[in-house]
Design a protein around this motif. Structure first.
Motif, short mmCIF file in Angstrom:
data_model
loop_
_atom_site.label_atom_id
_atom_site.label_comp_id
_atom_site.label_asym_id
_atom_site.label_seq_id
_atom_site.Cartn_x
_atom_site.Cartn_y
_atom_site.Cartn_z
N ARG A 64 -14.56 1.07 18.31
CA ARG A 64 -14.64 2.53 18.29
C ARG A 64 -14.20 3.08 16.94
O ARG A 64 -14.66 4.14 16.51
CB ARG A 64 -13.78 3.12 19.39
N LYS A 65 -13.33 2.35 16.26
CA LYS A 65 -12.86 2.80 14.95
C LYS A 65 -13.99 2.80 13.92
O LYS A 65 -13.97 3.57 12.96
CB LYS A 65 -11.73 1.86 14.49
N TYR A 66 -14.99 1.97 14.10
CA TYR A 66 -16.10 1.85 13.15
C TYR A 66 -17.35 2.62 13.59
O TYR A 66 -18.39 2.49 12.97
CB TYR A 66 -16.47 0.38 12.97
N ASP A 67 -17.22 3.43 14.64
CA ASP A 67 -18.35 4.20 15.14
C ASP A 67 -18.68 5.33 14.16
O ASP A 67 -17.83 6.19 13.90
CB ASP A 67 -18.03 4.78 16.52
N PRO A 68 -19.88 5.34 13.57
CA PRO A 68 -20.19 6.37 12.57
C PRO A 68 -20.27 7.77 13.16
O PRO A 68 -20.18 8.74 12.42
CB PRO A 68 -21.54 5.93 12.00
N ARG A 69 -20.40 7.90 14.46
CA ARG A 69 -20.49 9.22 15.07
C ARG A 69 -19.16 9.96 15.04
O ARG A 69 -19.11 11.17 15.21
CB ARG A 69 -20.98 9.11 16.50
N GLN A 70 -18.05 9.24 14.82
CA GLN A 70 -16.75 9.89 14.82
C GLN A 70 -16.44 10.55 13.48
O GLN A 70 -15.51 11.34 13.39
CB GLN A 70 -15.66 8.88 15.15
N TYR A 71 -17.18 10.24 12.44
CA TYR A 71 -16.90 10.79 11.12
C TYR A 71 -17.57 12.14 10.96
O TYR A 71 -18.77 12.27 11.08
CB TYR A 71 -17.36 9.83 10.03
N ASP A 72 -16.77 13.15 10.68
CA ASP A 72 -17.26 14.49 10.44
C ASP A 72 -17.05 14.78 8.96
O ASP A 72 -15.91 14.84 8.50
CB ASP A 72 -16.49 15.49 11.30
#
Length: 134
Positions: A64-72
């Motif tokens: 989950r730390k590498y999920d690109p959807r979490q980066y805003d």
């Protein structure tokens, strides 16, 4: 899977069974089983090799730390602008924090920006031409 839905796959499977025939079906089933076992063995070998070389067990990685959807991007830029160590003025940081808390965008809270000087050509003067610029 290759644009084939469930019923089409079943029809292809039935046609394949009819073409192979009942005599050769056990032989082909055994070959398919061996291929799947070999692929699983290769995958587990690759996992073990990766674990040995990197020292990281894939089961322990927090994906989950590498999920690109979490980066805003807005949040990343806001944090970079509000960061005291990031080269921002120490005097501007408290104002930026207060404005960010009030809901103002971070780019609107920048410290007094240096004035830009624009050099203008006088009337009738030709613009400089650089033949090596192209």
């Amino acid at each position: 899977m290759f644009g084939i839905n469930g019923p089409e796959f079943l029809i292809l499977l039935v046609i394949g069974i009819l073409v192979i025939g009942p005599k050769r079906l056990p032989e082909y089933t055994q070959k398919l089983t061996n291929i799947v076992k070999e692929l699983r063995r290769m995958a587990s070998g690759a996992k073990e090799q990766l674990k040995e070389e990197t020292g990281v067990d894939l089961n322990e990685v927090d994906w989950r730390k590498y999920d690109p959807r979490q980066y805003d991007p807005r949040k990343i830029i806001r944090n970079a602008l509000l960061d005291d160590e990031g080269g921002a003025d120490a005097a501007a940081a408290p104002n930026a924090v207060a404005a960010a808390a009030a809901g103002a965008p971070a780019f609107a809270v920048a410290a007094a920006a240096p004035e830009r000087t624009v050099e203008r050509l006088s009337a009738g003067e030709k613009a400089p031409f650089d033949s090596e610029a192209t």
